[in-house]
Structures are given as structure tokens and as C-alpha cells.
Design an enzyme around this catalytic site. Structure first.
Site, mmCIF file in Angstrom:
data_model
loop_
_atom_site.group_PDB
_atom_site.id
_atom_site.type_symbol
_atom_site.label_atom_id
_atom_site.label_comp_id
_atom_site.label_asym_id
_atom_site.label_seq_id
_atom_site.Cartn_x
_atom_site.Cartn_y
_atom_site.Cartn_z
ATOM 1 N N HIS A 1 -9.729 1.500 4.539
ATOM 2 C CA HIS A 1 -8.496 1.718 5.313
ATOM 3 C C HIS A 1 -8.773 2.734 6.418
ATOM 4 O O HIS A 1 -9.464 3.735 6.190
ATOM 5 C CB HIS A 1 -7.377 2.213 4.393
ATOM 6 C CG HIS A 1 -6.032 2.135 5.050
ATOM 7 N ND1 HIS A 1 -5.638 3.032 6.012
ATOM 8 C CD2 HIS A 1 -5.018 1.251 4.917
ATOM 9 C CE1 HIS A 1 -4.423 2.701 6.436
ATOM 10 N NE2 HIS A 1 -4.025 1.624 5.781
ATOM 11 N N GLU B 1 -5.783 -4.646 10.489
ATOM 12 C CA GLU B 1 -4.823 -3.563 10.701
ATOM 13 C C GLU B 1 -5.183 -2.828 11.987
ATOM 14 O O GLU B 1 -5.988 -1.884 11.955
ATOM 15 C CB GLU B 1 -4.860 -2.574 9.531
ATOM 16 C CG GLU B 1 -4.418 -3.157 8.210
ATOM 17 C CD GLU B 1 -3.755 -2.103 7.320
ATOM 18 O OE1 GLU B 1 -2.659 -2.401 6.814
ATOM 19 O OE2 GLU B 1 -4.306 -1.009 7.152
ATOM 20 N N GLU C 1 -7.077 5.029 7.647
ATOM 21 C CA GLU C 1 -6.685 6.413 7.335
ATOM 22 C C GLU C 1 -7.794 7.133 6.578
ATOM 23 O O GLU C 1 -7.951 8.347 6.696
ATOM 24 C CB GLU C 1 -5.373 6.422 6.524
ATOM 25 C CG GLU C 1 -4.179 6.104 7.410
ATOM 26 C CD GLU C 1 -2.955 5.599 6.662
ATOM 27 O OE1 GLU C 1 -2.943 5.625 5.420
ATOM 28 O OE2 GLU C 1 -2.016 5.164 7.345
ATOM 29 N N SER D 1 3.016 -1.786 10.639
ATOM 30 C CA SER D 1 4.430 -1.871 11.000
ATOM 31 C C SER D 1 5.061 -3.238 10.746
ATOM 32 O O SER D 1 5.896 -3.695 11.523
ATOM 33 C CB SER D 1 4.637 -1.435 12.466
ATOM 34 O OG SER D 1 4.233 -0.080 12.634
ATOM 35 N N GLY E 1 1.967 2.578 10.986
ATOM 36 C CA GLY E 1 2.926 3.673 10.882
ATOM 37 C C GLY E 1 3.568 4.077 12.199
ATOM 38 O O GLY E 1 4.185 5.130 12.290
ATOM 39 N N ASN F 1 0.875 -1.176 0.000
ATOM 40 C CA ASN F 1 0.000 0.000 0.000
ATOM 41 C C ASN F 1 0.909 1.221 0.000
ATOM 42 O O ASN F 1 1.454 1.595 1.037
ATOM 43 C CB ASN F 1 -0.905 -0.014 1.241
ATOM 44 C CG ASN F 1 -1.779 1.237 1.319
ATOM 45 O OD1 ASN F 1 -1.801 2.036 0.383
ATOM 46 N ND2 ASN F 1 -2.483 1.399 2.434
ATOM 47 N N LYS G 1 0.118 4.208 -0.309
ATOM 48 C CA LYS G 1 -0.528 5.409 0.233
ATOM 49 C C LYS G 1 -0.267 6.590 -0.723
ATOM 50 O O LYS G 1 -0.208 6.376 -1.932
ATOM 51 C CB LYS G 1 -0.061 5.669 1.668
ATOM 52 C CG LYS G 1 -0.243 4.401 2.533
ATOM 53 C CD LYS G 1 -0.069 4.606 3.994
ATOM 54 C CE LYS G 1 -0.292 3.276 4.727
ATOM 55 N NZ LYS G 1 -0.198 3.382 6.160
HETATM 56 P P1 13P Z 1 2.748 0.646 7.832
HETATM 57 O O1 13P Z 1 3.299 -0.649 7.263
HETATM 58 O O2 13P Z 1 3.481 1.857 7.361
HETATM 59 O O3 13P Z 1 2.567 0.581 9.304
HETATM 60 O O4 13P Z 1 1.288 0.807 7.196
HETATM 61 C C1 13P Z 1 0.392 -0.235 7.286
HETATM 62 C C2 13P Z 1 -0.788 0.083 6.474
HETATM 63 O O5 13P Z 1 -1.536 0.983 6.786
HETATM 64 C C3 13P Z 1 -1.002 -0.694 5.254
HETATM 65 O O6 13P Z 1 -2.247 -0.450 4.715
#
Ligand code: 13P
Length: 250
Positions: A95, A167, A97, A212, A173, A9, A11
Site C-alpha cells: 500500500h 490505487e 501509505e 476515494s 483519501g 481496508n 487502515k
Molecule cells: P480511501 O477510500 O479512503 O480513499 O482509501 C483508499 C485506500 O487507500 C484503500 O486501500
């Protein structure tokens, strides 16, 4: 035996030049890994670039969101059929976010899930709890409710053509991944929820862990019985780290 799946991902990262380098490195490092599947979810404008570089490489590509509507006057939205036009096979849905920053409701997420499937895209449904919810011990209730929105509307059989990604929001993150035991316990719960309605679907359902994931913790996480791969944010932007994570799954 479920085949492991690793999803990148990206992002809101990248540009034409950096993507070109990263995708070339993916192709060089990952095409020969035969016993796992790899999907790269890129920002919308780069779907064409992903398509032109990744076709016939064995690496698939997808998007990070889609519209809940099929077509119409929805300024700024992108439909499932538009994603299909660029060869996308997968799309991330719900997601955290997006759910927090853009107020996506569970109902909207459920509609997007079906919209993706109706157009032949595999939805990657994200579920997960906040730190406060985990500390209060209500994480299964929270994740259960997220799944129920879909199961109650469409039945558990829709998970036959879907992927679930657990997640935990506190792990995204932050550098602080869930322990393999914490993740396994939630993955088992998720599979059990689907099994309660549909055993066959639950057995084949791929449940990814995200939050992470790093080369350092990937082996342990992917060794767990109900963890079928990962949804990788930060480390997917680094070809070496992403390769190590893919190798841990392979
Ligand atoms: P990280 O691997 O940066 O923690 O992000 C995970 C994530 O949100 C994948 O969709």
C-alpha cells in the site's frame, strides 16, 4: 465473467467496541449479497475478533501487511503463517501509505507477495502513481515498473493467485477519485502487461480500483470492463456507505 470483489481496508482505525458494531452491521447488510465476494482487512490485533465474528458468514478477512520473512528475530513483524492462524485469506501488499511512510521498496514488496502466496494467502498488490507522475504522463511507466518487479522475478503466472489494486496515490483519501475512464485505461494496461506473458492468467485476474470510492461513483467505476471491484478505505468504516458500494458491485 469475473466475480466482483470488494475489499475493506480499515487502515489504523477501530477498537474492540466499534469493530463489533461495524462487523455486526456488515454481517446484517452484506451476507445476503450472493454474487460478490467481500473481504475486510483489519489491523493485526483485531484478526481474532474478525475471525470469531465473521466465520461462516460468507465475509472473509485479512491483514494490511505482513513480514517478508517466514520466521525469526524480526521484532515487531508479523508472519504469513501467523495471519493464517487467524483464518486470514487475503493480505494487502505494498500500500502506498506503507511504501512512502516506511520506505518499502518494490523488491521488498515482491518478496512479501511470494511469502503470502507460499502460505496460501492471496496477496492484494497495490500499484499506482503520484500526481506529479500522472501530470508528467508517465503513469503507465510507473505502474508497469511496479508490476515488472514481480513479473521479472517470478513470472506472470503468479498473478493466477493474486489480486491487483490500482490505487492512484493522488486519489487516496482526497475525495478526488480517478474518473472511470482514467481507471479503466490503467486497468486495461495492467491486464495487458500480464496478458503479454500469460493470457489465461490475465483473463481471470481481478483488478480492483481504490482511491476515494464512494456510493456516488461506485456504479460508474464498477461498470467498466476491466474494473473488477474496489479497495475501499474511508467508506468501509461506515456500514451504510460500504453496503451501497457493495450493492453497486453486486
Ligand atoms: P480511501 O477510500 O479512503 O480513499 O482509501 C483508499 C485506500 O487507500 C484503500 O486501500
Amino acid at each position: 465473467m469475473r466475480r466482483k470483489l470488494i475489499v475493506a481496508n480499515w487502515k489504523m482505525h477501530g477498537n474492540l467496541a466499534s469493530n463489533k458494531q461495524l462487523l455486526a452491521a456488515y454481517i446484517e447488510k452484506l451476507s445476503q449479497l450472493k454474487n460478490i465476494d467481500v473481504v475486510v482487512c483489519v489491523p493485526y490485533p483485531y484478526l481474532a475478533q474478525a475471525q470469531s465474528m465473521l466465520q461462516n458468514t460468507g465475509i472473509a478477512w485479512g491483514a494490511q501487511n505482513l513480514s517478508k520473512d517466514a520466521v525469526g528475530a524480526f521484532t515487531g513483524e508479523v508472519s504469513a503463517s501467523m495471519l493464517k492462524d487467524f483464518g486470514a485469506t487475503h493480505v494487502i501488499i505494498g500500500h502506498s501509505e506503507r511504501a512512502t511512510a516506511y520506505c518499502e521498496s518494490d523488491e521488498n514488496i515482491a518478496t512479501k507477495f511470494i511469502q503470502a502466496q507460499q502460505h496460501g494467502l492471496t496477496p492484494i498488490l497495490c500499484v499506482g502513481e503520484t500526481l506529479i507522475e500522472r501530470e508528467a504522463g508517465v503513469m503507465q511507466m510507473v505502474v508497469g515498473k511496479q508490476l515488472d518487479t514481480i513479473i521479472n522475478r517470478y513470472g506472470a503466472a503468479v498473478f493466477a493467485n493474486a489480486v491487483v489494486a490500482y490505487e492512484p496515490i493522488w486519489a487516496i483519501g482526497t475525495g478526488l477519485a480517478a474518473s472511470s475512464e482514467q481507471a479503466q485505461s490503467m486497468h486495461k494496461f495492467i491486464r495487458g502487461k500480464v496478458a503479454a506473458q500469460d493470457i489465461t492468467t490475465s483473463t481471470s485476474l481481478k483488478i480492483l480500483y481504490g482511491g476515494s470510492v464512494k456510493p456516488k461513483n461506485a456504479v460508474q467505476l464498477f461498470a467498466m470492463q476491466d474494473i473488477d471491484g474496489g479497495l475501499i478505505g474511508k467508506c468501509s468504516l461506515n456500514a451504510q456507505e460500504f453496503e451501497l458500494i457493495c450493492r453497486a458491485a453486486a
